[in-house]
Design a protein around this motif. Structure first.
Motif, short mmCIF file in Angstrom:
data_model
loop_
_atom_site.label_atom_id
_atom_site.label_comp_id
_atom_site.label_asym_id
_atom_site.label_seq_id
_atom_site.Cartn_x
_atom_site.Cartn_y
_atom_site.Cartn_z
N LEU A 1 0.81 -1.23 0.00
CA LEU A 1 0.00 0.00 0.00
C LEU A 1 0.84 1.27 0.00
CD1 LEU A 1 -2.75 -1.18 2.49
CD2 LEU A 1 -2.80 -1.25 -0.01
N GLY A 2 1.92 1.26 -0.81
CA GLY A 2 2.74 2.45 -0.99
C GLY A 2 3.92 2.60 -0.06
N VAL A 3 4.08 1.68 0.87
CA VAL A 3 5.24 1.73 1.77
C VAL A 3 6.43 1.11 1.03
CG1 VAL A 3 6.22 0.95 3.95
CG2 VAL A 3 3.79 1.56 3.81
N LEU A 4 7.51 1.90 0.85
CA LEU A 4 8.68 1.41 0.13
C LEU A 4 9.13 0.08 0.71
CD1 LEU A 4 10.88 1.82 -2.03
CD2 LEU A 4 12.22 3.00 -0.28
N THR A 5 9.21 -0.93 -0.16
CA THR A 5 9.60 -2.28 0.26
C THR A 5 10.78 -2.73 -0.59
OG1 THR A 5 7.29 -2.71 0.78
CG2 THR A 5 8.75 -4.62 0.63
N PRO A 6 12.00 -2.59 -0.07
CA PRO A 6 13.18 -3.04 -0.82
C PRO A 6 13.10 -4.54 -1.12
CG PRO A 6 13.83 -1.67 1.03
CD PRO A 6 12.37 -2.00 1.21
N MET A 7 13.68 -4.91 -2.24
CA MET A 7 13.72 -6.30 -2.68
C MET A 7 15.17 -6.67 -3.01
SD MET A 7 10.69 -7.43 -2.36
CE MET A 7 10.68 -8.96 -3.28
N PRO A 8 15.49 -7.97 -3.11
CA PRO A 8 16.87 -8.36 -3.41
C PRO A 8 17.38 -7.73 -4.70
CG PRO A 8 15.62 -10.24 -2.66
CD PRO A 8 14.63 -9.12 -2.83
N CYS A 9 18.60 -7.26 -4.64
CA CYS A 9 19.25 -6.61 -5.78
C CYS A 9 19.69 -7.67 -6.80
CB CYS A 9 20.47 -5.83 -5.29
SG CYS A 9 21.58 -5.26 -6.57
N VAL A 10 19.37 -7.42 -8.05
CA VAL A 10 19.92 -8.18 -9.18
C VAL A 10 20.29 -7.13 -10.22
CG1 VAL A 10 19.53 -9.91 -10.95
CG2 VAL A 10 18.43 -10.16 -8.71
N PRO A 11 21.58 -6.75 -10.29
CA PRO A 11 21.98 -5.69 -11.21
C PRO A 11 21.62 -6.03 -12.66
CG PRO A 11 23.78 -6.25 -9.73
CD PRO A 11 22.72 -7.28 -9.54
N MET A 12 21.20 -5.00 -13.40
CA MET A 12 20.89 -5.12 -14.82
C MET A 12 21.73 -4.05 -15.51
SD MET A 12 19.03 -6.83 -16.99
CE MET A 12 17.72 -7.54 -16.02
N LEU A 13 22.81 -4.47 -16.15
CA LEU A 13 23.81 -3.52 -16.66
C LEU A 13 23.88 -3.56 -18.19
CD1 LEU A 13 26.42 -4.55 -13.98
CD2 LEU A 13 24.82 -2.63 -13.88
N PRO A 14 23.21 -2.64 -18.86
CA PRO A 14 23.15 -2.66 -20.31
C PRO A 14 24.37 -2.10 -21.03
CG PRO A 14 21.84 -0.86 -19.47
CD PRO A 14 22.34 -1.62 -18.28
N ALA A 15 25.26 -1.41 -20.33
CA ALA A 15 26.41 -0.77 -20.99
C ALA A 15 27.66 -0.96 -20.14
CB ALA A 15 26.12 0.72 -21.19
N PRO A 16 28.83 -0.83 -20.76
CA PRO A 16 30.08 -0.98 -20.01
C PRO A 16 30.35 0.20 -19.08
CG PRO A 16 30.54 -0.50 -22.32
CD PRO A 16 29.06 -0.64 -22.18
N TRP A 17 31.40 0.04 -18.29
CA TRP A 17 31.87 1.10 -17.41
C TRP A 17 32.31 2.29 -18.26
CZ3 TRP A 17 32.02 0.90 -12.08
CH2 TRP A 17 31.84 -0.34 -11.49
N ALA A 18 32.20 3.49 -17.74
CA ALA A 18 32.68 4.68 -18.45
C ALA A 18 33.16 5.71 -17.43
CB ALA A 18 31.56 5.27 -19.29
N PRO A 19 34.16 6.47 -17.68
CA PRO A 19 35.07 6.31 -18.81
C PRO A 19 36.15 5.29 -18.47
CG PRO A 19 35.71 8.22 -17.54
CD PRO A 19 34.48 7.65 -16.88
N GLY A 20 36.78 4.78 -19.48
CA GLY A 20 37.92 3.89 -19.28
C GLY A 20 39.21 4.67 -19.53
N SER A 21 40.31 3.98 -19.47
CA SER A 21 41.59 4.63 -19.73
C SER A 21 41.67 5.05 -21.19
CB SER A 21 42.74 3.66 -19.41
OG SER A 21 43.97 4.22 -19.83
N SER A 22 42.22 6.21 -21.43
CA SER A 22 42.38 6.69 -22.80
C SER A 22 43.66 6.18 -23.44
CB SER A 22 42.37 8.22 -22.83
OG SER A 22 43.42 8.72 -22.02
N THR A 23 44.56 5.61 -22.65
CA THR A 23 45.84 5.18 -23.20
C THR A 23 46.20 3.72 -22.93
OG1 THR A 23 46.98 5.96 -21.21
CG2 THR A 23 46.83 7.50 -23.05
N THR A 24 45.69 3.11 -21.90
CA THR A 24 46.08 1.75 -21.52
C THR A 24 45.02 0.74 -21.93
OG1 THR A 24 47.31 2.62 -19.65
CG2 THR A 24 46.80 0.27 -19.61
N MET A 25 45.44 -0.26 -22.71
CA MET A 25 44.55 -1.32 -23.15
C MET A 25 44.94 -2.62 -22.46
SD MET A 25 42.66 0.31 -25.23
CE MET A 25 41.90 -0.46 -26.60
#
Length: 130
Positions: free
Chosen positions: A72-96
């Motif tokens: 009834l509208g009371v915030l109820t946290p649920m187990p986290c399952v990350p959904m990650l559609p894109a990579p980390w940003a930014p990455g290194s501009s020089t090191t691969m």
């Protein structure tokens, strides 16, 4: 300016998560930094590289929205399952690493449920990459 390299023992947090988690980096590229596998921007697989953050409080997460509606509208946290559609940003501009940009701090990874994942402790404390 560069930042500390992120490695397999990095501590991560999510703005909607209840607890921090520890990043896992598989040693497929065979590059070690300070005794740990080095991370790249593509180390963003949920449950493989980025474990859950305890409980999720984002109303964009369908399970949280459903549980909150049932309460009834009371915030109820649920187990986290990350959904990650894109990579980390930014990455290194020089090191691969294995043909991918190295992951350095600060970097963020966005969750589809509205969370922003950040590196709070990169794991490597002596090595800095541009």
């Amino acid at each position: 300016m560069g930042g500390p390299n992120v490695v397999g023992t990095a501590t991560l947090t999510c703005i909607w998560g209840a607890a921090p988690s520890t990043m896992t980096v598989l040693p497929t590229a065979r590059v070690m930094i300070e005794g740990q596998p080095a991370a790249t921007i593509m180390d963003n697989l949920p449950l493989v590289n980025i474990p859950p953050f305890g409980m999720c409080s984002s109303m964009s997460n369908p399970t949280v929205a459903a549980a909150t509606a049932a309460a009834l509208g009371v915030l109820t946290p649920m187990p986290c399952v990350p959904m990650l559609p894109a990579p980390w940003a930014p990455g290194s501009s020089t090191t691969m690493i294995g043909g991918k940009p190295a992951l350095t701090n600060p970097a963020t990874c966005n969750c589809a449920w509205g969370g922003v994942i950040t590196v709070t402790m990169p794991g490597a404390v002596k090595t800095i990459t541009n």
